[in-house]
Design an enzyme around this catalytic site. Structure first.
Site, PDB file in Angstrom:
ATOM      1  CG  LEU A 115      -1.707  -1.271   1.513  1.00  0.00           C
ATOM      2  CD1 LEU A 115      -2.558  -1.087   2.774  1.00  0.00           C
ATOM      3  CD2 LEU A 115      -2.582  -1.666   0.337  1.00  0.00           C
ATOM      4  CB  CYS A 116       1.068   4.269   0.244  1.00  0.00           C
ATOM      5  SG  CYS A 116       1.615   5.990   0.086  1.00  0.00           S
ATOM      6  CB  THR A 117       5.853   4.544   0.807  1.00  0.00           C
ATOM      7  OG1 THR A 117       5.431   4.296   2.160  1.00  0.00           O
ATOM      8  CG2 THR A 117       5.490   5.972   0.412  1.00  0.00           C
TER       9      THR A 117
END
Length: 336
Positions: A115-117
């Site tokens: 998720l994301c980074t």
């Protein structure tokens, strides 16, 4: 007794504290997979938080995990919600302990998710090499520069490469988590979870990541009521002109307003809703594909197969076979 949809292990990096944004994406995973939903599927997922043993601290809170990173191995799904800001912004290396644990989990057959980074961690472990991946649009350029073997796409909400999935940040992380539920338990159950979270039941991964108004249309902008009406009349031959007229807008204005609000065109939006309706009908009825094509508004059986396979990745027949073990009540059957 059903074995359920499996264990979801979430990697929590606790070095140097945890920011509110990191906590947000961690909480998304905990909310979707960690809250039992016995009326939908019993058992639900088993959530396992895995970290280094050092409490993660942030503004006003402290979080201690029950498992070490070695517990990622053996889980059916491994999620990395984020990496520390220093990894992205200052070029620090992803902790070697996490990289090793991710490689071991992938080698044991786990489905790997970021998720994301968190994509920086999967990339550091070599799990994104030769694959398409995404992250928050603010960080995709850095991800691409640091990991040239990864095909970084900054224009989508999430990617699904089968055993490896990645998402952009914030609400896109929720979209991917719901997509996982949809893959595991079907569109009907994923839709019920989305309803309880008061979010749209399905946003396709290819939808634009950066749009002017990321929230769903409200009831006061003329779009909310007409889109709700459209979902109740998908079997009818709807046109953009029909929807624009009902919204009391010109077709051009309606097209612009919907694109600003959802990142997609009216025709694409209609197709997404019709495919989602076809998924539900395939799971919950014994209708032949001809009737499902008509009931979802996709038309002929050939048209249903073409659009369904292109959007979902499998044929309607294969999709139905995959969810045959789910009973009409939504609970996995004992033979699953």
């Amino acid at each position: 007794m059903s074995r359920g949809p499996g264990t979801v292990a979430v990697a929590v990096l606790q070095n140097n504290g945890i920011s509110p944004w990191e906590m947000y994406e961690l909480t998304i995973a905990c909310t979707v997979f960690g809250i039992p939903q016995p009326d939908l599927a019993d058992p639900w997922y088993e959530l396992r938080l895995c970290g280094t043993g050092t409490p993660a601290t942030g503004p006003g809170f402290s979080l201690r995990t029950e498992h070490g990173l070695d517990a990622l191995v053996g889980a059916g799904t491994v999620i990395v919600p984020s990496v520390p800001d220093a990894v992205v912004e200052e070029g620090e290396e992803v902790p070697a302990e996490l990289v090793g644990a991710l490689r071991a989990a992938a080698a044991s057959g786990a489905r790997m998710v970021s998720l994301c980074t968190g994509a920086f961690a999967l990339a550091a472990a070599g799990l994104l090499d030769g694959r398409r991946a995404t992250a928050h649009w603010q960080h995709t350029a850095e991800l691409a520069a640091r990991h040239p073997a990864v095909t970084v796409d900054d224009s989508v909400l999430y990617t699904d490469e089968g055993t490896v999935l990645t998402s952009a940040g914030a609400t896109a992380a929720l979209d991917l988590c719901l997509h996982l539920v949809r893959r595991d338990l079907g569109a009907r159950i994923a839709g019920q979870v989305a309803r309880r979270l008061v979010v749209p039941p399905h946003r396709a991964g290819g939808q634009a990541q950066f749009i002017e108004a990321p929230l769903p249309p409200g009831d006061d902008d003329g779009l909310g009521p007409v889109l709700q009406w459209a979902t109740e009349h998908l079997a009818e031959p709807l046109t953009v002109e029909d929807l624009a007229r009902r919204a009391r807008m010109s077709p051009r204005t309606f097209h612009r307003r919907l694109h600003e609000s959802t990142g997609t065109t009216p025709l694409q939006w209609l197709l997404q809703q019709r495919v989602a309706r076809a998924q539900t009908l395939l799971e919950s009825t014994d209708w032949p594909v001809e009737r499902i094509g008509a009931g979802s508004g996709l038309g002929t059986a050939a048209n249903l197969r073409r659009h369904f396979t292109r959007t979902v990745g499998v044929s309607p027949t294969d999709y139905r076979r995959a969810f045959r073990a789910v009973t009409p009540s939504g609970r996995p059957s004992t033979g699953r």
